[in-house]
Each structure stands twice: as structure tokens, then as C-alpha cells.
Design a protein around this motif. Structure first.
Motif, PDB file in Angstrom:
ATOM      1  N   ALA A 111      14.285 -21.661 -12.007  1.00 37.40           N
ATOM      2  CA  ALA A 111      13.043 -20.947 -12.296  1.00 37.40           C
ATOM      3  C   ALA A 111      11.873 -21.556 -11.536  1.00 37.40           C
ATOM      4  N   ILE A 112      11.839 -22.877 -11.436  1.00 41.80           N
ATOM      5  CA  ILE A 112      10.763 -23.529 -10.693  1.00 41.80           C
ATOM      6  C   ILE A 112      10.915 -23.273  -9.196  1.00 41.80           C
ATOM      7  N   ILE A 113      12.138 -23.290  -8.684  1.00 43.91           N
ATOM      8  CA  ILE A 113      12.355 -22.952  -7.275  1.00 43.91           C
ATOM      9  C   ILE A 113      11.850 -21.539  -6.993  1.00 43.91           C
ATOM     10  N   ASN A 114      12.029 -20.644  -7.953  1.00 44.79           N
ATOM     11  CA  ASN A 114      11.556 -19.269  -7.809  1.00 44.79           C
ATOM     12  C   ASN A 114      10.033 -19.144  -7.915  1.00 44.79           C
ATOM     13  N   GLY A 115       9.363 -20.187  -8.385  1.00 38.48           N
ATOM     14  CA  GLY A 115       7.924 -20.116  -8.599  1.00 38.48           C
ATOM     15  C   GLY A 115       7.550 -19.505  -9.927  1.00 38.48           C
ATOM     16  N   SER A 116       8.514 -19.434 -10.842  1.00 41.79           N
ATOM     17  CA  SER A 116       8.286 -18.826 -12.152  1.00 41.79           C
ATOM     18  C   SER A 116       8.812 -19.745 -13.244  1.00 41.79           C
ATOM     19  N   PRO A 117       8.121 -20.873 -13.499  1.00 41.19           N
ATOM     20  CA  PRO A 117       8.605 -21.826 -14.501  1.00 41.19           C
ATOM     21  C   PRO A 117       8.855 -21.159 -15.850  1.00 41.19           C
ATOM     22  N   GLU A 118       9.851 -21.659 -16.575  1.00 33.55           N
ATOM     23  CA  GLU A 118      10.167 -21.169 -17.916  1.00 33.55           C
ATOM     24  C   GLU A 118      10.060 -22.314 -18.914  1.00 33.55           C
ATOM     25  N   PRO A 119       9.513 -22.019 -20.126  1.00 31.40           N
ATOM     26  CA  PRO A 119       9.066 -20.737 -20.648  1.00 31.40           C
ATOM     27  C   PRO A 119       7.956 -20.122 -19.794  1.00 31.40           C
ATOM     28  N   ALA A 120       7.882 -18.789 -19.808  1.00 32.23           N
ATOM     29  CA  ALA A 120       6.930 -18.081 -18.966  1.00 32.23           C
ATOM     30  C   ALA A 120       5.502 -18.507 -19.291  1.00 32.23           C
ATOM     31  N   PRO A 121       4.718 -18.859 -18.277  1.00 30.74           N
ATOM     32  CA  PRO A 121       3.336 -19.283 -18.515  1.00 30.74           C
ATOM     33  C   PRO A 121       2.429 -18.103 -18.842  1.00 30.74           C
ATOM     34  N   ALA A 122       1.302 -18.411 -19.476  1.00 31.53           N
ATOM     35  CA  ALA A 122       0.287 -17.396 -19.749  1.00 31.53           C
ATOM     36  C   ALA A 122      -0.528 -17.101 -18.501  1.00 31.53           C
ATOM     37  N   ALA A 123      -0.674 -18.085 -17.624  1.00 34.91           N
ATOM     38  CA  ALA A 123      -1.432 -17.915 -16.374  1.00 34.91           C
ATOM     39  C   ALA A 123      -0.887 -18.889 -15.342  1.00 34.91           C
ATOM     40  N   THR A 124      -1.006 -18.513 -14.069  1.00 30.48           N
ATOM     41  CA  THR A 124      -0.484 -19.332 -12.969  1.00 30.48           C
ATOM     42  C   THR A 124      -1.446 -19.301 -11.791  1.00 30.48           C
ATOM     43  N   VAL A 125      -1.638 -20.459 -11.155  1.00 32.70           N
ATOM     44  CA  VAL A 125      -2.453 -20.570  -9.941  1.00 32.70           C
ATOM     45  C   VAL A 125      -1.667 -21.413  -8.940  1.00 32.70           C
ATOM     46  N   PHE A 126      -1.641 -20.992  -7.671  1.00 35.24           N
ATOM     47  CA  PHE A 126      -0.929 -21.716  -6.622  1.00 35.24           C
ATOM     48  C   PHE A 126      -1.921 -22.311  -5.621  1.00 35.24           C
ATOM     49  N   ARG A 127      -1.632 -23.525  -5.180  1.00 30.65           N
ATOM     50  CA  ARG A 127      -2.417 -24.173  -4.139  1.00 30.65           C
ATOM     51  C   ARG A 127      -1.476 -24.925  -3.190  1.00 30.65           C
TER      52      ARG A 127
END
Length: 255
Positions: A111-127
Motif C-alpha cells: 500500500a505504501i509502495i502504491n502511495g496509498s498507506p493503509e488504513p486509508a488516510p483522511a488527507a494526503t500531501v506529497f512532496r
């Protein structure tokens, strides 16, 4: 330019080689948007320069609540806050991976490799963070940051599930996704800097056309917020470094 870097997207190993995995050259891209890699710039139009600056938004306080996307963006590191590093939005952040592991125990890692950590976050920001002393080098390191906020208990569960998966998947695993199968030959825990309320680091060894591709991850949690640092080396089989100074500086901004 080829770089030691990472990308959060389907078929991460293949896509990174194809795109160069550079930072975005402007504002954060929306879902499905694509743009050329490039260095963030501080230049502005004459009209923008003449506009008075608004008062800066206050940084959220440490009350344990789940941060919004706008609040996550305010606690993300920016260029100038950590000497020697350039921070920019991640190119192609709207595209997430589709890899699914053959072993359910390895879902948290995948899930982290996919960029979608689990449990699913409420909000996500990438830098992305780049060491400016390496500018112009063919093997310049780029570290991706995934900042996520979680409902109550979700951040702790994320760290706990990843720790369990690292132990369970030590001998490697396979995945399938839209871009075909991927092989990861091993997973191991790494020393982690003392940062945030808890931190954990690990390495996943990928395989691309027989070549060993080390992927390194550092997770730091404070309250309901988790920052995942992610780097890969596509030029050699040496594990890339996620600088401790970067981890601790970002952790220090978490409310």
C-alpha cells in the motif's frame, strides 16, 4: 537526467525509469494531470509581485486531531527551512499504484509502495526533497515525502501494521497490478532516527529485469499524522540514504 529517486505510482520501478521521477515544476497536479519534471522556481510575474502578501496561516497546534489537507500542506517542509534542501510538490502525485501482493500479510508494505498507506488516510500531501549540493549530478538523490492524517487510532495502526508486515514478508513477495507482476526479494528493518512520537525504517528489495533495486522507507508519527519518506536507487544496488536531518526537521514541524 537519471537520478536516485522514487515515484508513487503503478509499476513504480518501470515508471520511474521512464519518467525520470522529477519534482513538479509548479503547483501540485490534480488527479490524472501530468507535467514535465523540473526544478521548483521562486520567480513570479510582475502582477503577482505587486500583490501584498497575506498573513501566513497559523500552524495547527498539537491537539491530536485529524488534520485537513490544507493543514498538512502547512506543516510540510518548504524550501529554506532545511538548509541545503529544495522542497517541491511531487510530479504525478494524482496517480496511485495498483499493486496487490500475493500474500495478504504484505498489504501494508504494498500500500505504501502504491502511495496509498493503509488504513486509508483522511488527507494526503506529497512532496519531494532534493539535496542541492548534488545539483547537476547524474545520481542525484530525490526523497519523496507522503504526509497523511488519520482518524483516531489510524496513525498508530499504520505504524503497527507496517512493522508486522516487515517481519512477515522478510523473505520477499510478489505483486500484480495494471503494469504486470513485480517481484520483491526481501524486506528488512533499518535503524531509524529518534523523531516524532514513534519512527520506523525498513528496506524493500525490488527486482527489475534481474537488477537489484533497493527501496528505503522511513515512517514518523506524531499524533494523528504520519510522514513516510521514500527513496530508491535505480543506478546501483546500494541502498539510498534518507537523511536523518530531513526526517527530524520534518518531524519537528508536525503538530
Amino acid at each position: 537526467m537519471r537520478v536516485r529517486t522514487t515515484v508513487v505510482a503503478a509499476g513504480a520501478l518501470v515508471l520511474c525509469l521512464a519518467t525520470g521521477c522529477g519534482p513538479d515544476d509548479g503547483g501540485e497536479k490534480g488527479p490524472g494531470d501530468k507535467g514535465p519534471g523540473g526544478k521548483a522556481t521562486a520567480s513570479a510575474s510582475p502582477t503577482a509581485a505587486a500583490t501584498p502578501e497575506a498573513d501566513p496561516e497559523p500552524v495547527p497546534t498539537s491537539d491530536g486531531r485529524t488534520l485537513t489537507e490544507a493543514e498538512l500542506a502547512r506543516v510540510a517542509l518548504t524550501t529554506g527551512e532545511l538548509p541545503g534542501y529544495e522542497i517541491a510538490p511531487l510530479q504525478g502525485a494524482g496517480k496511485r499504484g495498483t499493486e496487490k501482493p500475493d500474500d495478504a500479510a504484505c498489504v501494508p508494505i504494498t500500500a505504501i509502495i502504491n502511495g496509498s498507506p493503509e488504513p486509508a488516510p483522511a488527507a494526503t500531501v506529497f512532496r519531494t526533497a532534493m539535496d542541492t549540493s548534488q545539483e547537476g549530478k547524474d545520481d542525484r538523490t530525490v526523497v519523496t515525502e507522503i504526509l497523511t492524517s488519520h482518524p483516531k487510532g489510524g496513525a498508530e495502526e499504520l505504524l503497527r501494521s507496517v512493522r508486522d508486515a516487515v517481519r512477515a514478508c522478510a523473505d520477499g513477495f510478489r505483486t500484480t497490478g495494471e503494469d504486470g507482476p513485480s517481484t520483491y526479494t526481501g524486506v528488512r528493518a533499518l535503524p531509524a532516527p529518534n523523531a516524532g512520537q514513534e519512527s520506523f525504517a525498513y528496506e524493500v528489495t525490488g527486482s527489475l529485469e534481474g537488477a537489484r533495486i533497493p527501496l528505503v522507507f522511513h515512517l514518523v508519527r506524531t499524533g494523528s499524522t504520519v510522514v513516510t519518506f521514500y527513496a530508491a536507487d535505480f543506478l546501483t544496488d546500494t541502498a539510498p540514504e534518507v537523511p536523518a536531518a530531513l526526517v527530524t526537521a520534518q518531524a519537528a514541524k508536525l503538530p
